[in-house]
Design a protein around this motif. Structure first.
Motif, short mmCIF file in Angstrom:
data_model
loop_
_atom_site.label_atom_id
_atom_site.label_comp_id
_atom_site.label_asym_id
_atom_site.label_seq_id
_atom_site.Cartn_x
_atom_site.Cartn_y
_atom_site.Cartn_z
N LYS A 468 31.59 42.51 27.81
CA LYS A 468 31.78 43.56 28.83
C LYS A 468 31.87 42.94 30.22
O LYS A 468 32.67 43.35 31.06
N MET A 469 31.00 41.91 30.42
CA MET A 469 31.01 41.24 31.71
C MET A 469 32.34 40.52 31.93
O MET A 469 32.87 40.50 33.06
N ALA A 470 32.92 39.92 30.89
CA ALA A 470 34.21 39.24 31.02
C ALA A 470 35.30 40.26 31.36
O ALA A 470 36.20 39.97 32.20
N GLU A 471 35.23 41.48 30.78
CA GLU A 471 36.23 42.50 31.11
C GLU A 471 36.09 42.92 32.58
O GLU A 471 37.12 43.13 33.26
N VAL A 472 34.86 43.04 33.08
CA VAL A 472 34.66 43.40 34.49
C VAL A 472 35.33 42.37 35.38
O VAL A 472 35.99 42.70 36.39
N VAL A 473 35.18 41.06 35.05
CA VAL A 473 35.77 39.99 35.88
C VAL A 473 37.28 40.13 35.88
O VAL A 473 37.92 40.09 36.96
N TYR A 474 37.87 40.24 34.72
CA TYR A 474 39.34 40.31 34.66
C TYR A 474 39.88 41.59 35.35
O TYR A 474 40.93 41.55 36.02
N ASN A 475 39.17 42.71 35.21
CA ASN A 475 39.63 43.96 35.85
C ASN A 475 39.55 43.85 37.37
O ASN A 475 40.44 44.35 38.08
N ARG A 476 38.52 43.24 37.89
CA ARG A 476 38.37 43.13 39.33
C ARG A 476 39.31 42.09 39.93
O ARG A 476 39.64 42.17 41.12
N LEU A 477 39.70 41.11 39.14
CA LEU A 477 40.64 40.11 39.66
C LEU A 477 42.03 40.72 39.90
O LEU A 477 42.84 40.14 40.64
N ASN A 478 42.26 41.85 39.30
CA ASN A 478 43.54 42.52 39.52
C ASN A 478 43.55 43.09 40.93
O ASN A 478 42.76 43.97 41.27
N LEU A 479 44.44 42.57 41.70
CA LEU A 479 44.49 43.01 43.11
C LEU A 479 44.86 44.48 43.24
O LEU A 479 44.58 45.09 44.29
N ALA A 480 45.45 45.03 42.23
CA ALA A 480 45.89 46.44 42.32
C ALA A 480 44.86 47.40 41.78
O ALA A 480 45.11 48.60 41.71
N ASN A 481 43.69 46.89 41.41
CA ASN A 481 42.69 47.82 40.85
C ASN A 481 42.18 48.75 41.95
O ASN A 481 41.97 48.31 43.09
N PRO A 482 41.98 50.01 41.63
CA PRO A 482 41.61 50.99 42.68
C PRO A 482 40.15 50.94 43.06
O PRO A 482 39.74 51.68 43.96
N GLU A 483 39.36 50.09 42.44
CA GLU A 483 37.92 50.09 42.70
C GLU A 483 37.52 49.00 43.71
O GLU A 483 36.77 49.24 44.65
N THR A 484 37.98 47.76 43.48
CA THR A 484 37.53 46.63 44.34
C THR A 484 38.69 45.94 45.04
O THR A 484 38.45 45.14 45.94
N TYR A 485 39.91 46.15 44.49
CA TYR A 485 41.11 45.57 45.11
C TYR A 485 41.05 44.03 45.16
O TYR A 485 41.38 43.40 46.16
N GLY A 486 40.56 43.42 44.10
CA GLY A 486 40.56 41.95 43.96
C GLY A 486 39.26 41.29 44.32
O GLY A 486 39.16 40.05 44.18
N LEU A 487 38.27 42.03 44.77
CA LEU A 487 36.99 41.42 45.12
C LEU A 487 36.04 41.46 43.91
O LEU A 487 35.84 42.51 43.30
N LEU A 488 35.43 40.31 43.60
CA LEU A 488 34.45 40.25 42.50
C LEU A 488 33.10 40.84 42.92
O LEU A 488 32.46 41.52 42.13
N GLN A 489 32.65 40.48 44.14
CA GLN A 489 31.38 40.99 44.68
C GLN A 489 30.18 40.70 43.73
O GLN A 489 29.39 41.56 43.41
N PHE A 490 30.08 39.36 43.30
CA PHE A 490 28.98 38.93 42.43
C PHE A 490 27.90 38.26 43.27
O PHE A 490 28.22 37.35 44.08
N ASP A 491 26.65 38.70 43.09
CA ASP A 491 25.54 38.06 43.81
C ASP A 491 25.33 36.61 43.37
O ASP A 491 24.85 35.78 44.14
#
Length: 583
Positions: A468-491
């Motif tokens: 699930k964590m790997a899917e979060v990384v790949y989804n956020r790396l997509n610059l066109a995603n409507p949630e983070t727009y390419g930002l991982l934002q990992f502590d």
């Protein structure tokens, strides 16, 4: 000259004859009209044949009377040389008998000879020979006694006595040389004495039976004795060695099949030794290493002790500080004790900075020594060609110190330990076609696959979380995603650049830091891995879920991670986290 001693009997004349030395010549030569010294009866010796001899040119070529031929008395004395072994008394008696015979024969000859009327010597006619009267008890008395007339010559055989010799040719019998040599009757076996019947039976054409010289010589006998003794010794050695060899190998066979394996007793000596167990080594391989190092006495003893210990199979690769001459059971127990393990353990998700510190401690080096060597010699440690593709990478070896246990004993060099770790990482990563996988996952290179795996390893808590964590990384790396727009934002990336592990980071602090590893201010992946991922995290990075996850929150702050697909769901999880931590 007469052949004295010749007879008509079947056996040659022998000195044990009761008539030996007797003055019996008168009985043989007694005339019919004369009285014999033996009571008037003619005495005939079987050993003395009645022969006619040539007078050797004394007359006119006719045969001489027996009395004439008997004038050659010196031959009679030849019998003495044949029997010189008799004592002096026998010799004197024989001399007396010989003189007596000579006197009686001379008297007899005076009556038998014919002379001419003028006393001028032998008559011109022939003189008839007076025959000996036959002995009724002699079965051979009527046979012809001429020498060589078909009668066997007993003096010509090897077993016969030598013919008599005149006194002038007689030789004194040499004194016997006594050389003490115990025979079989004196306590020495005939085999060791070297007796050989072939010596006694040998035919000597020069000596015959009468040649007694050399009988007392022990030279040849001693030589044979020595040879026989050596031969016996060789035989004993061969049989003894063969018996010992069969016994030894039989004992070894029994011990290997049925006996207990050789083993030391106790906890060992005070002498310590380091044993390095390679990866994948089984019980027998470990046992051979311990036996070669002098820790255990036999491989079988260690294997047996390992099987009897419930945790014996958990012995892993690494370096172990052990004592010499330990019992197999003690060796197994000591290898299971972390205190005896001279190893550096790389756990999944650990950062290189902590690995360097452990190596310094194990090798008894100054703090920071291994880190400096890593920065200076990283290119010679066996990194893959696709590693270090970003100039902003903080540590070229990050992500390539593969999790595992590695030998790190005092005296070893840091680069040796590091190279083993890098080698293991290269082999593990080489099992996957990372270049093809990178393209399939829309990544630039294999290094980014390892980077994703390091993020999954740092943020995930369980194996189910990793995918699930790997899917979060790949989804956020997509610059066109409507949630983070390419930002991982990992502590975790921010903590890496600060060498910390604090989950409580203020928003102002995060937004003010522009470091490439700060994924709050920089889109995309960090320049390189932020830890050393394990095999489970790497497989999750290569096979993520496809459920639409964009957010995750460790709601209890420790072990529980919950995922969300929308920002609204994320805010609810955040409130849950604040409530559990009291913030």
């Amino acid at each position: 000259m007469t052949e004295y001693g010749r007879g008509e009997g079947s056996e040659p004349w022998h000195p044990e004859d009761p008539l030996y030395g007797d003055g019996g010549w008168e009985g043989q030569q007694a005339d019919a009209g004369q009285q014999s010294p033996y009571g008037g009866q003619p005495q005939h010796y079987p050993q003395q044949p009645q022969q006619q001899y040539d007078n050797g040119g004394w007359g006119d070529g006719q045969q001489a009377a027996y009395g004439q031929a008997q004038q050659q008395y010196p031959q009679h004395d030849g019998q003495y040389d044949q029997h010189q072994q008799y004592n002096q008394q026998q010799y004197d008696q024989q001399q007396y008998d010989q003189h007596q015979q000579q006197y009686d024969q001379q008297a007899y000859h005076g009556q038998q000879q014919s002379y001419d009327q003028n006393g001028n010597g032998w008559a011109s006619g022939t003189q008839a020979q007076v025959p000996y009267p036959a002995d009724p008890s002699d079965p051979y008395g009527q046979q012809a006694a001429a020498y060589g007339a078909g009668q066997q010559d007993y003096y010509g055989s090897p077993d016969a006595y030598p013919p008599p010799e005149p006194p002038s040719r007689r030789r004194a019998e040499p004194e016997p040389q006594i050389d003490w040599d115990p025979g079989p009757d004196q306590g020495e076996h005939a085999f060791f004495a070297g007796d050989d019947d072939s010596e006694d039976d040998s035919d000597d054409p020069q000596g015959g039976r009468g040649d007694r010289r050399g009988r007392g010589d022990k030279g040849g006998k001693s030589g044979k004795k020595r040879k026989s003794g050596c031969a016996c010794l060789v035989v004993l050695l061969v049989f003894g060695g063969g018996t010992a060899g069969v016994g030894y190998f039989g004992y070894q066979f029994y011990q290997n099949r049925f006996g207990a394996a050789p083993d030391y007793a106790g906890d060992g000596t005070s002498q310590m030794v380091t044993v390095q167990v390679p990866k994948g080594a089984g019980g027998y391989a470990i046992g051979r290493l311990l036996k070669d190092a002098g820790v255990v006495k036999s491989v079988d003893a260690f294997v047996s002790a390992q099987e009897q210990n419930p945790k014996g199979k958990s012995i892993q690769a690494g370096a172990y500080l052990l004592k010499k001459e330990m019992s197999a059971e003690s060796a197994v127990v000591m290898m299971l004790d972390p205190k005896s393990q001279n190893n550096v353990q790389v756990t999944p998700g650990i950062r290189n900075i902590y690995v360097y510190k452990r190596i310094d401690e194990k090798l008894d080096l100054a703090s920071g020594t291994t880190k400096k060597i890593a920065e200076k010699k990283y290119k010679s440690l066996g990194l893959p060609s696709w590693a270090n593709g970003n100039e902003d990478i903080k540590d070229p070896l990050e992500g390539f110190l593969y999790p595992g246990t590695y030998p790190a004993a005092k005296g070893m060099k840091p680069e040796t330990v590091l190279k083993e770790m890098v080698t293991q990482a290269a082999e593990a990563y080489g099992k996957y076609d990372l270049e093809a996988k990178a393209k399939a996952l829309k990544l630039d290179n294999p290094l980014q696959v390892i980077t994703v795996a390091s993020l999954v390893q740092a943020e995930g808590k369980t194996e189910d979380d990793y995918r699930k964590m790997a899917e979060v990384v790949y989804n956020r790396l997509n610059l066109a995603n409507p949630e983070t727009y390419g930002l991982l934002q990992f502590d975790s990336t921010f903590n890496y650049l600060k060498n910390e592990s604090d989950i409580r980071i203020s928003e102002s602090e995060i937004k003010s830091n522009k470091d490439p590893y700060n994924t709050y201010t920089n889109k995309g992946l960090p320049p390189g891995p932020i830890d050393n991922p394990g095999d489970v995290a790497l497989k999750a990075a290569l096979n993520p879920t496809d459920d639409g996850w964009y957010y995750f929150v460790a709601t209890d702050g420790l072990k529980t991670t919950e995922f969300a697909k929308t920002h609204a769901e994320f805010l609810r999880l955040k409130d849950k986290f604040d409530a559990s931590t009291g913030s």
